[in-house]
Write a protein that holds these residues in place. Sequence first.
Motif, PDB file in Angstrom:
ATOM      1  N   ASP A 297       0.835  -1.209   0.000  1.00  0.00           N
ATOM      2  CA  ASP A 297       0.000   0.000   0.000  1.00  0.00           C
ATOM      3  C   ASP A 297       0.864   1.252   0.000  1.00  0.00           C
ATOM      4  O   ASP A 297       0.575   2.229  -0.703  1.00  0.00           O
ATOM      5  N   LEU A 298       1.915   1.240   0.789  1.00  0.00           N
ATOM      6  CA  LEU A 298       2.834   2.380   0.875  1.00  0.00           C
ATOM      7  C   LEU A 298       3.442   2.699  -0.484  1.00  0.00           C
ATOM      8  O   LEU A 298       3.375   3.841  -0.958  1.00  0.00           O
ATOM      9  N   PHE A 299       4.004   1.697  -1.127  1.00  0.00           N
ATOM     10  CA  PHE A 299       4.701   1.937  -2.387  1.00  0.00           C
ATOM     11  C   PHE A 299       3.732   2.230  -3.529  1.00  0.00           C
ATOM     12  O   PHE A 299       4.115   2.884  -4.503  1.00  0.00           O
ATOM     13  N   ALA A 300       2.501   1.754  -3.406  1.00  0.00           N
ATOM     14  CA  ALA A 300       1.497   2.062  -4.428  1.00  0.00           C
ATOM     15  C   ALA A 300       0.974   3.489  -4.299  1.00  0.00           C
ATOM     16  O   ALA A 300       0.508   4.074  -5.285  1.00  0.00           O
ATOM     17  N   THR A 301       1.064   4.045  -3.106  1.00  0.00           N
ATOM     18  CA  THR A 301       0.491   5.374  -2.834  1.00  0.00           C
ATOM     19  C   THR A 301       1.541   6.476  -2.865  1.00  0.00           C
ATOM     20  O   THR A 301       1.304   7.560  -3.424  1.00  0.00           O
ATOM     21  N   VAL A 302       2.683   6.220  -2.280  1.00  0.00           N
ATOM     22  CA  VAL A 302       3.726   7.232  -2.130  1.00  0.00           C
ATOM     23  C   VAL A 302       4.832   6.952  -3.151  1.00  0.00           C
ATOM     24  O   VAL A 302       5.382   5.845  -3.170  1.00  0.00           O
ATOM     25  N   PRO A 303       5.180   7.904  -4.004  1.00  0.00           N
ATOM     26  CA  PRO A 303       6.188   7.658  -5.047  1.00  0.00           C
ATOM     27  C   PRO A 303       7.615   7.694  -4.488  1.00  0.00           C
ATOM     28  O   PRO A 303       8.444   8.538  -4.864  1.00  0.00           O
ATOM     29  N   LEU A 304       7.907   6.745  -3.618  1.00  0.00           N
ATOM     30  CA  LEU A 304       9.181   6.783  -2.906  1.00  0.00           C
ATOM     31  C   LEU A 304      10.376   6.648  -3.843  1.00  0.00           C
ATOM     32  O   LEU A 304      11.398   7.316  -3.652  1.00  0.00           O
TER      33      LEU A 304
ATOM     34  N   ASN B  79      17.631  18.037  -1.568  1.00  0.00           N
ATOM     35  CA  ASN B  79      17.928  17.765  -0.166  1.00  0.00           C
ATOM     36  C   ASN B  79      17.144  16.551   0.327  1.00  0.00           C
ATOM     37  O   ASN B  79      15.925  16.472   0.160  1.00  0.00           O
ATOM     38  N   PHE B  80      17.853  15.632   0.931  1.00  0.00           N
ATOM     39  CA  PHE B  80      17.263  14.368   1.390  1.00  0.00           C
ATOM     40  C   PHE B  80      16.163  14.602   2.425  1.00  0.00           C
ATOM     41  O   PHE B  80      15.032  14.118   2.293  1.00  0.00           O
ATOM     42  N   THR B  81      16.479  15.352   3.461  1.00  0.00           N
ATOM     43  CA  THR B  81      15.514  15.566   4.542  1.00  0.00           C
ATOM     44  C   THR B  81      14.291  16.316   4.043  1.00  0.00           C
ATOM     45  O   THR B  81      13.144  15.923   4.317  1.00  0.00           O
ATOM     46  N   ASP B  82      14.501  17.394   3.306  1.00  0.00           N
ATOM     47  CA  ASP B  82      13.371  18.173   2.813  1.00  0.00           C
ATOM     48  C   ASP B  82      12.476  17.348   1.898  1.00  0.00           C
ATOM     49  O   ASP B  82      11.242  17.428   1.966  1.00  0.00           O
ATOM     50  N   THR B  83      13.078  16.542   1.049  1.00  0.00           N
ATOM     51  CA  THR B  83      12.307  15.767   0.081  1.00  0.00           C
ATOM     52  C   THR B  83      11.489  14.682   0.764  1.00  0.00           C
ATOM     53  O   THR B  83      10.283  14.530   0.499  1.00  0.00           O
TER      54      THR B  83
ATOM     55  N   LEU C  76      10.844  14.143   4.175  1.00  0.00           N
ATOM     56  CA  LEU C  76       9.921  14.589   5.209  1.00  0.00           C
ATOM     57  C   LEU C  76       8.815  15.450   4.627  1.00  0.00           C
ATOM     58  O   LEU C  76       7.705  15.501   5.174  1.00  0.00           O
ATOM     59  N   GLY C  77       9.077  16.108   3.509  1.00  0.00           N
ATOM     60  CA  GLY C  77       8.009  16.806   2.805  1.00  0.00           C
ATOM     61  C   GLY C  77       6.944  15.839   2.328  1.00  0.00           C
ATOM     62  O   GLY C  77       5.737  16.137   2.364  1.00  0.00           O
ATOM     63  N   ALA C  78       7.366  14.662   1.891  1.00  0.00           N
ATOM     64  CA  ALA C  78       6.398  13.637   1.476  1.00  0.00           C
ATOM     65  C   ALA C  78       5.593  13.126   2.662  1.00  0.00           C
ATOM     66  O   ALA C  78       4.409  12.791   2.525  1.00  0.00           O
ATOM     67  N   ALA C  79       6.207  13.075   3.836  1.00  0.00           N
ATOM     68  CA  ALA C  79       5.476  12.648   5.031  1.00  0.00           C
ATOM     69  C   ALA C  79       4.338  13.608   5.336  1.00  0.00           C
ATOM     70  O   ALA C  79       3.245  13.193   5.755  1.00  0.00           O
TER      71      ALA C  79
ATOM     72  N   PHE D 258       0.675   7.759   5.791  1.00  0.00           N
ATOM     73  CA  PHE D 258       1.891   6.946   5.795  1.00  0.00           C
ATOM     74  C   PHE D 258       3.053   7.695   6.428  1.00  0.00           C
ATOM     75  O   PHE D 258       4.219   7.383   6.162  1.00  0.00           O
ATOM     76  N   ARG D 259       2.744   8.648   7.292  1.00  0.00           N
ATOM     77  CA  ARG D 259       3.790   9.485   7.881  1.00  0.00           C
ATOM     78  C   ARG D 259       4.870   8.646   8.575  1.00  0.00           C
ATOM     79  O   ARG D 259       6.067   8.861   8.380  1.00  0.00           O
ATOM     80  N   ASP D 260       4.457   7.693   9.388  1.00  0.00           N
ATOM     81  CA  ASP D 260       5.434   6.922  10.153  1.00  0.00           C
ATOM     82  C   ASP D 260       6.342   6.116   9.236  1.00  0.00           C
ATOM     83  O   ASP D 260       7.558   6.038   9.460  1.00  0.00           O
ATOM     84  N   GLU D 261       5.754   5.516   8.199  1.00  0.00           N
ATOM     85  CA  GLU D 261       6.553   4.716   7.281  1.00  0.00           C
ATOM     86  C   GLU D 261       7.533   5.582   6.493  1.00  0.00           C
ATOM     87  O   GLU D 261       8.686   5.188   6.270  1.00  0.00           O
ATOM     88  N   ILE D 262       7.101   6.758   6.078  1.00  0.00           N
ATOM     89  CA  ILE D 262       7.991   7.651   5.331  1.00  0.00           C
ATOM     90  C   ILE D 262       9.137   8.130   6.224  1.00  0.00           C
ATOM     91  O   ILE D 262      10.285   8.246   5.768  1.00  0.00           O
ATOM     92  N   HIS D 263       8.838   8.365   7.487  1.00  0.00           N
ATOM     93  CA  HIS D 263       9.906   8.741   8.417  1.00  0.00           C
ATOM     94  C   HIS D 263      10.932   7.614   8.555  1.00  0.00           C
ATOM     95  O   HIS D 263      12.133   7.886   8.750  1.00  0.00           O
ATOM     96  N   LEU D 264      10.485   6.366   8.454  1.00  0.00           N
ATOM     97  CA  LEU D 264      11.437   5.261   8.489  1.00  0.00           C
ATOM     98  C   LEU D 264      12.421   5.359   7.332  1.00  0.00           C
ATOM     99  O   LEU D 264      13.612   5.069   7.498  1.00  0.00           O
ATOM    100  N   TRP D 265      11.921   5.741   6.149  1.00  0.00           N
ATOM    101  CA  TRP D 265      12.815   5.879   4.982  1.00  0.00           C
ATOM    102  C   TRP D 265      13.911   6.898   5.289  1.00  0.00           C
ATOM    103  O   TRP D 265      15.071   6.710   4.896  1.00  0.00           O
ATOM    104  N   HIS D 266      13.558   7.947   5.984  1.00  0.00           N
ATOM    105  CA  HIS D 266      14.545   8.975   6.320  1.00  0.00           C
ATOM    106  C   HIS D 266      15.429   8.563   7.497  1.00  0.00           C
ATOM    107  O   HIS D 266      16.656   8.611   7.417  1.00  0.00           O
ATOM    108  N   ASP D 267      14.798   8.127   8.589  1.00  0.00           N
ATOM    109  CA  ASP D 267      15.534   7.941   9.835  1.00  0.00           C
ATOM    110  C   ASP D 267      16.370   6.669   9.853  1.00  0.00           C
ATOM    111  O   ASP D 267      17.382   6.598  10.562  1.00  0.00           O
TER     112      ASP D 267
END
Length: 206
Positions: free
Chosen positions: A34-41, A53-57, A59-62, A68-77
């Motif tokens: 669901d995450l990858f189908a919805t968010v163009p990671l 910029n990695f963080t801006d890009t 966390l901006g998606a979060a 999917f905020r928590d999952e996107i934060h995992l990609w960053h953190d």
Amino acid sequence: MTLQAIVFDIGNVLIEWQPERFFDRQVGPSRRQDLFATVPLHVLNDEVDRGQNFTDTILGAADQYPAFRDEIHLWHDRWIEMASPEIPHSIRLLRALRGKGVPVLALSNFGIETFEIARRHYPFLEEFDQKFISGHMGLIKPDPAIYEALEQASGFAPDTLLFTDDRSENIAAAGARGWYTHLFEGAQGWADCLIAHGVLSESEAA
């Protein structure tokens, strides 16, 4: 002309890059799908590789996809956990080439900030003679301009370069410029290629 330099991709050649595997472990396959189908990671990752910029890009998606905020934060953190583990045989090949005095270059789609994270985690990334990192160049493979930029900066003619990458489109773009190429599907296949080209002996490529 004879080979004068060897060019390595990094992701899935020296370091495994498997974001889906990481998220399967963290949130389960269904939520990951669901995450990858919805968010163009992967699209966002390409933008980071182009120099954004990695963080801006990320966390901006979060903020843009709050479900999917928590999952996107995992990609960053926890990014380094997606870019792991290292591929030991490939690293041995890199070092065997260096030990013989063969120039070894990196040509990789990598963000500015994410490459700094990787450098701290993987000291062997400092062992290249020259590094061509897309985020710093503002270009990503398979744009022909990134291959031309390496040729110009390194001084090596296209037909003196042997390049390995795990993506066929990147290999095709290099081949179109006259580079020798090898589609990376495993470290042993790459070792066999180096042996076949006479760059390493069987014992050196073990």
